[in-house]
Scaffold this active site. Sequence first.
Site, short mmCIF file in Angstrom:
data_model
loop_
_atom_site.label_atom_id
_atom_site.label_comp_id
_atom_site.label_asym_id
_atom_site.label_seq_id
_atom_site.Cartn_x
_atom_site.Cartn_y
_atom_site.Cartn_z
N SER A 42 0.82 -1.21 0.00
CA SER A 42 0.00 0.00 0.00
C SER A 42 0.85 1.26 0.00
CB SER A 42 -0.96 0.02 1.19
OG SER A 42 -0.39 0.70 2.29
N VAL A 43 0.19 2.37 -0.34
CA VAL A 43 0.83 3.68 -0.35
C VAL A 43 1.30 4.10 1.04
CG1 VAL A 43 -1.31 4.97 0.03
CG2 VAL A 43 0.55 6.04 -1.26
N LYS A 44 0.70 3.50 2.07
CA LYS A 44 0.99 3.91 3.44
C LYS A 44 2.41 3.56 3.91
CE LYS A 44 -3.25 5.39 4.35
NZ LYS A 44 -3.56 6.78 4.70
N ASP A 45 3.08 2.67 3.20
CA ASP A 45 4.46 2.34 3.56
C ASP A 45 5.33 3.60 3.57
OD1 ASP A 45 3.61 -0.25 3.56
OD2 ASP A 45 4.86 -0.93 1.90
N ALA A 48 4.69 5.76 6.66
CA ALA A 48 5.03 5.04 7.89
C ALA A 48 6.51 5.21 8.21
CB ALA A 48 4.69 3.55 7.73
#
Length: 453
Positions: A42-45, A48
């Site tokens: 996901s883009v959230k890596d 994070a």
Amino acid sequence: MDFSNNILETIGNTPLVKLNKIVAEIDALVLAKVETFNPGNSVKDRMAVKMIEDAEADGRLKPGGTIIEGTSGNTGMGLALVAIVKGYKLICVISDKQSKEKMDILRAVGAKVVVCPTDVEPTDARSYYSVSKRLAEETPNSWYVNQYDNMSNSLAHYEQTGPEIWKQTDGKITHFVVGVGTGGTISGVGKYLKEKNPNIKIWGIDTYGSVFKKYHETGIFDENEIYSYITEGIGEDILPKNVDFSLIDGFTKVTDKDAAVYTRKIALEEAIFVGNSAGACIKGLLQLKEHFKPDDVVVVLFHDSGSRYVGKMFNDDWMRERGFLEENVTKAEDVIKDHIDKELIVVRTEELVSHAIERMRKYKISQIPVVDINGFVGSVDETDLFRSYVADKNVAEKPIKEVMGKPFPIVKMGTPIEEVSKLFTKENDAVLVDLGNGNHHIITKYDIIGSIK
């Protein structure tokens, strides 16, 4: 040798892929930034890593500490990867509307998962916002990430995602379309792109039950717009600091059903297996098609992987239960095909009212046909039984024949659904279908409503 020192070094530089069939009616070049190629899918890596590194740098996160975050699942996965590599513990607080796959994946990568109810106010002590904050206060040597108001979120996309898109399109991008949740992606990418070219349009995809679109257009935070919705990863009942409304040119809202249907379409028509917010983005893109010209280059961002939604949008039973499955319902038997093999529950004229009530409770039904040796002779409905009980508290011990109403109409298999629908009136809440060989099945108003597309 060409290798990465750890999995975190593989984050970013995700591909830009031309979309074809699913955007055939859009007169522009449409490219998908496929963020599932990140190691956490996901883009959230991206954010994070940035949020943790910034917290380490200024001392908010100390060696051996516990990271605590409220997440829809993807941020939790990104945080888990960093926590493993850097030696931190992780507690993820997640709402119960998120898919089981997301929860299982978080546990698989070592996170402790705390599940909270979705249908509560953000200020409620049970909400995942409140529980996250409380756990951070109670847990020694912990750090509450707060991706909504942590500006390292949007900064990650300003430093990484925006420049990647600019470079991959050779600066020819004219529109950026993305789902808005925490606001980090749209604000970070939007800021970078508008600095490069102020004429680039930034469009946000919102969902019904969220406050973003109206707030952007009117400046009013309307609590009447807040209600529970199914779509994951986009929309909010709060205004995160990461959402910079001044960078956003407009929003369009997408229904839960359209988001789910188009999530499946992307897989079937483009061979790209992505998640729920991607479906919302494609439907939103189609809703905005009049804004695009033949020479435009439109980039839409796909947030996460379809593997997170195997038990939901990619499950026929789940889709069918919510009326999301696009099936052709034209005849009486189409409406009840999912339970046509179940036995018809009946009650006999000489049985007691209490027997009918007991059957309604046991099978969770509201209408029951009444039979005698000659066939169908009447019907009972929970509303009529309730009224009878109010008028006479001893009605439970009376025979059904004393309180029953008219028998339900009977139609043959093959009867058009339009004709079946006409048989439902204020006085009649069900219709029987003659299946042949003496067998019948019941169609209720609930069945009819469930078949509406």
